[in-house]
Design a protein around this motif. Structure first.
Motif, short mmCIF file in Angstrom:
data_model
loop_
_atom_site.label_atom_id
_atom_site.label_comp_id
_atom_site.label_asym_id
_atom_site.label_seq_id
_atom_site.Cartn_x
_atom_site.Cartn_y
_atom_site.Cartn_z
N LYS A 1 -40.71 16.85 2.60
CA LYS A 1 -41.36 16.96 3.92
C LYS A 1 -40.74 16.00 4.92
O LYS A 1 -40.67 16.29 6.11
N TYR A 2 -40.25 14.85 4.44
CA TYR A 2 -39.59 13.92 5.35
C TYR A 2 -38.22 14.43 5.76
O TYR A 2 -37.79 14.24 6.90
N VAL A 3 -37.52 15.08 4.85
CA VAL A 3 -36.22 15.68 5.17
C VAL A 3 -36.40 16.80 6.19
O VAL A 3 -35.69 16.87 7.20
N ALA A 4 -37.37 17.68 5.94
CA ALA A 4 -37.59 18.80 6.85
C ALA A 4 -38.05 18.32 8.22
O ALA A 4 -37.62 18.85 9.25
N LYS A 5 -38.91 17.32 8.26
CA LYS A 5 -39.41 16.81 9.54
C LYS A 5 -38.27 16.30 10.40
O LYS A 5 -38.29 16.47 11.63
N ASN A 6 -37.26 15.70 9.80
CA ASN A 6 -36.18 15.09 10.55
C ASN A 6 -35.02 16.04 10.81
O ASN A 6 -34.02 15.64 11.41
N LEU B 1 -18.07 29.70 13.13
CA LEU B 1 -17.46 28.78 12.17
C LEU B 1 -18.33 27.54 11.96
O LEU B 1 -18.45 27.04 10.85
N ALA B 2 -18.94 27.05 13.04
CA ALA B 2 -19.80 25.87 12.92
C ALA B 2 -21.02 26.17 12.06
O ALA B 2 -21.54 25.28 11.38
N ALA B 3 -21.47 27.42 12.06
CA ALA B 3 -22.65 27.79 11.28
C ALA B 3 -22.39 27.76 9.79
O ALA B 3 -23.34 27.86 9.00
N LYS B 4 -21.13 27.62 9.38
CA LYS B 4 -20.80 27.61 7.96
C LYS B 4 -20.67 26.20 7.39
O LYS B 4 -20.27 26.03 6.24
N GLY B 5 -20.98 25.18 8.19
CA GLY B 5 -20.84 23.81 7.73
C GLY B 5 -22.12 23.02 7.91
O GLY B 5 -23.17 23.55 8.29
N PRO B 6 -22.08 21.71 7.65
CA PRO B 6 -23.28 20.86 7.76
C PRO B 6 -23.86 20.78 9.15
O PRO B 6 -24.95 20.24 9.34
N ALA B 7 -23.16 21.28 10.18
CA ALA B 7 -23.75 21.33 11.51
C ALA B 7 -24.92 22.32 11.54
O ALA B 7 -25.79 22.22 12.41
N ASN B 8 -24.93 23.26 10.62
CA ASN B 8 -26.04 24.19 10.47
C ASN B 8 -27.21 23.44 9.82
O ASN B 8 -27.07 22.88 8.74
N ALA B 9 -28.36 23.43 10.49
CA ALA B 9 -29.50 22.65 9.99
C ALA B 9 -29.93 23.11 8.59
O ALA B 9 -30.29 22.28 7.75
N ALA B 10 -29.89 24.40 8.32
CA ALA B 10 -30.30 24.90 7.01
C ALA B 10 -29.35 24.40 5.92
O ALA B 10 -29.79 24.00 4.83
N LYS C 1 -27.42 21.72 6.11
CA LYS C 1 -27.60 20.27 6.02
C LYS C 1 -28.81 19.92 5.17
O LYS C 1 -28.76 19.03 4.31
N ARG C 2 -29.92 20.63 5.39
CA ARG C 2 -31.13 20.36 4.62
C ARG C 2 -30.93 20.72 3.16
O ARG C 2 -31.33 19.96 2.25
N ALA C 3 -30.30 21.86 2.88
CA ALA C 3 -30.09 22.29 1.50
C ALA C 3 -29.18 21.31 0.76
O ALA C 3 -29.42 21.00 -0.41
N GLU C 4 -28.15 20.82 1.43
CA GLU C 4 -27.25 19.87 0.77
C GLU C 4 -27.97 18.57 0.45
O GLU C 4 -27.80 18.02 -0.64
N LEU C 5 -28.78 18.08 1.39
CA LEU C 5 -29.53 16.86 1.12
C LEU C 5 -30.48 17.03 -0.05
O LEU C 5 -30.57 16.15 -0.93
N MET C 6 -31.19 18.14 -0.10
CA MET C 6 -32.12 18.37 -1.20
C MET C 6 -31.39 18.54 -2.52
O MET C 6 -31.89 18.13 -3.58
N THR C 7 -30.21 19.14 -2.50
CA THR C 7 -29.41 19.27 -3.71
C THR C 7 -29.03 17.90 -4.25
O THR C 7 -29.11 17.64 -5.47
#
Length: 664
Positions: free
Chosen positions: A383-388, A222-231, A233-239
């Motif tokens: 690159k800054y988003v991915a690095k962090n 269940l946690a993997a389906k939310g922003p706790a999942n790094a992928a 989280k990154r996709a939402e930020l880039m969106t």
């Protein structure tokens, strides 16, 4: 002298001591003794910089040791509380209450006086233990006292303080630097890795059952389906970043990439060509203090621009330099006519402290104008988003380190110093965006902006003309009132008052139930004529499920079976074991015993508490100190457990559908 510090540090200190001791001229009679004295003095000076939280918690203490100290401190507070209560067994006279009122200026009750005295006297134990007592502006007296006698509260506070003390010691030793341990010490990185592994094992071993659909999932799934999942989280930020850039391009706004750096006196190290040396100007500032400085600088910049009617929108990213000192990368969009004002305002406040030091004008503020002909702003900041986050599609960082190792070190740095890495500037909040994704449909007669916002956050083919159409942050912002809407955004979070009582006797925070919006509805008569208007707030509930936390899987603990063993009956009645998760679904075994958060409770009284390692007892409330609690209970009575209101969650809690994230 070095027995109570981490082994890698002890080995480094002893190696340096040996080099100093052996560095003498054998032709000088007193040379060996002088070298030994100098080596001893330097070793004592280095060890003196490594200050632990308290004497009972050395820097090399494990998490098990830390939890044991938490139990001891909570018990110490409990014993002190009992002594204070014994002293307070009297009825205050009217003259006494009048004297108290004259002293503090407000009327008080007898119980309030007692709780105030308890809080003041027990707070001294917290200070002696190396942590701050509960904040007076945040907590009332009684909840504050209950926290100070709770091992769970002590565990959390000690973990924060111990982690900062350990990392501060590494910085003082000069270990955090480009050519040694970049961004964060290896000891802290390893601690964070172990913590992540413990949390992952807990989530994987705990099962949540959907009451409506009878489906079962592990909390890890269940946690993997939310922003706790790094992928995710990154996709939402880039969106969101890409959405802001679309708005800027459509409006003809200017894009600015800004970097703000702290003054040189806040840096432990400095570079001289390719060498890294100690900074003689360093004033002892730690990364969390430097982060507060940057936040204050930004607050002044934002306030000044607001007074000049300049609106910014974009993102701020905080990341560490090689010695752990934070600096900010900002991507802002604004009207082109305000470009000179923005740059001048930023330089004014960013260079207000030590702006005349060498290199400040060139290095403390760096501006780069975004040029669409050279590439997108979202692509530049990616690159800054991915690095962090997780090092996605990166090979090396600016220091030449592997991207995956860098992201792990940056994540450890952020959690150790409690630094918020990403922050949106301007525009509507993302919380409503996420909640709208849980809303299946909105009323057909809802205003157009509600339909537009709901359509923008969900994958609807008609928006972009293809089956896998992406969500559109720019359309969501427009529906909410634009990038300058501030706190006047249109669709808001709907909350309901919680009836649960927390472990410290406080009413639970309001729970999110959906979204709401304001509209002026038309009132019509029986034949359809418009006769009046009705201002109203409409609430649209989001889709939620009721979940039940099941017992952990058999592999989670040795000898702990998730299901009963069939075919074997020795005639013994098996006792219920205390759960090691924060939610307990046991209803008792018929003999009047109920359980609350790992406690055996009989007639409202605590009989025994079980810790993670099973060799400590709690104080008044007996919380388990090895858990990452999500709002369970520790001071519940048997009646509270029967009603299911003992904790913030109780036996059931509402989750967030298919996109649920049940961890923090």
């Amino acid at each position: 002298m070095v027995a109570e510090i981490p082994r890698p540090w002890a080995a480094r200190l002893l190696s340096a001591w040996e080099k100093r001791r052996a560095s003498f001229n054998p032709l000088v009679t007193t040379g060996e003794g002088t070298a030994r004295r100098i080596a001893n003095e330097q070793l004592r000076a280095n060890v003196a910089m490594l200050r632990p939280v308290n004497e009972a918690l050395p820097l090399d203490a494990s998490d098990t040791d830390l939890c044991n100290v938490a139990w001891d401190m909570a018990e110490k507070c409990r014993v002190k509380l009992l002594a204070i209560q014994a002293e307070q067994e009297h009825v205050p006279t009217a003259e006494f209450l009048d004297a108290v009122r004259a002293a503090i200026g407000v009327a008080v009750s007898p119980g309030g006086v007692d709780e105030f005295e308890q809080r003041a006297r027990i707070s001294a134990v917290c200070v002696s233990g190396g942590i701050s007592p509960p904040e007076a502006a945040r907590y009332e007296d009684q909840p504050a006292v209950r926290r100070m006698v709770a091992a769970h509260w002590w565990t959390g506070r000690l973990r924060k303080a111990h982690g900062k003390a350990k990392e501060t010691a590494a910085i003082n030793l000069g270990l955090v630097r480009r050519d040694r341990e970049c961004y964060a010490s290896s000891v802290s990185v390893l601690d964070r890795q172990w913590q992540n592994e413990r949390n992952a094992a807990t989530l994987a071993a705990t099962i949540a059952k959907n009451i409506e659909t009878e489906q079962e999932f592990t909390l890890a799934e269940l946690a993997a389906k939310g922003p706790a999942n790094a992928a995710i989280k990154r996709a939402e930020l880039m969106t969101r970043i890409n959405g802001f850039e679309r708005i800027a391009i459509a409006a003809g706004h200017t894009g600015l990439f800004l970097t703000i750096t702290c003054p040189s006196k806040m840096h432990r190290m400095k570079t001289q060509g390719a060498r890294t040396v100690e900074n003689g100007k360093w004033d002892g500032t730690t990364p969390d203090q430097a982060q507060k400085y940057l936040a204050k600088v930004w607050a002044r910049i934002r306030a000044s621009l607001a007074r000049k009617q300049v609106s910014l929108y974009g993102f701020r990213i905080a990341e560490p330099q090689h010695d752990g000192t934070p600096h900010w990368h900002c991507l802002f969009f604004y009207e082109a006519k305000h470009d000179a004002t923005v740059r001048a305002t930023v330089r004014r406040y960013a260079l207000a402290m030590d702006g005349d030091e060498p290199g400040a004008q060139e290095k403390r503020c760096d501006f780069k104008t975004m040029d669409p002909a050279k590439g997108t702003a979202a692509g530049y900041i990616a690159k800054y988003v991915a690095k962090n986050i997780d090092g996605y599609r990166l090979e090396k960082d600016l220091e030449g380190n592997d991207a995956l190792e860098t992201s792990a070190r940056v994540e450890a740095w952020a959690t150790r110093w409690r630094v918020r890495q990403f922050q949106q500037i301007g525009g509507p909040p993302v919380t409503v965006w996420r909640e709208l994704r849980r809303v299946e449909s909105v009323p057909s007669d809802a205003p157009d902006f509600v339909h537009a916002a709901h359509g923008a956050v969900n994958k609807i083919a008609v928006i972009e003309g293809r089956a896998n159409a992406s969500v559109a942050w720019d359309r969501y912002v427009a529906a909410q009132g634009g990038v300058s809407c501030g706190r006047n955004y249109r669709v808001r979070i709907a909350k309901a008052q919680s009836e649960s009582i927390g472990r410290y006797g406080e009413t639970g925070a309001p729970v999110i139930v959906g979204v709401e919006y304001f509209e002026v509805a038309k009132v019509r008569d029986a034949i359809g004529n418009w006769i009046d208007i009705l201002p109203r707030t409409v609430t649209v509930e989001s889709k939620r499920f009721t979940w039940e936390i099941m017992r952990p899987a058999a592999s989670a603990r040795a000898g702990y079976a998730a299901r009963p063993v069939s075919g074997l009956d020795l005639g013994f009645k098996r006792e219920h074991r205390a759960p090691w998760t924060c939610v307990n679904n046991c209803t008792g075994d018929g003999d009047g015993l109920q359980r609350a958060g790992g406690l055996r409770v009989e007639n409202g009284g605590v009989l025994r508490g079980h810790g993670e390692w099973g060799h400590r007892r709690s104080g008044l409330e007996g919380e388990m100190c090895g858990e990452k609690d999500q709002g369970g209970t520790a001071n519940a009575t048997a009646d509270d457990q029967t009603r299911g209101k003992a904790g913030n969650h109780g036996n059931h809690f509402a989750a967030r559908g298919s996109r649920s994230n049940l961890t923090q």
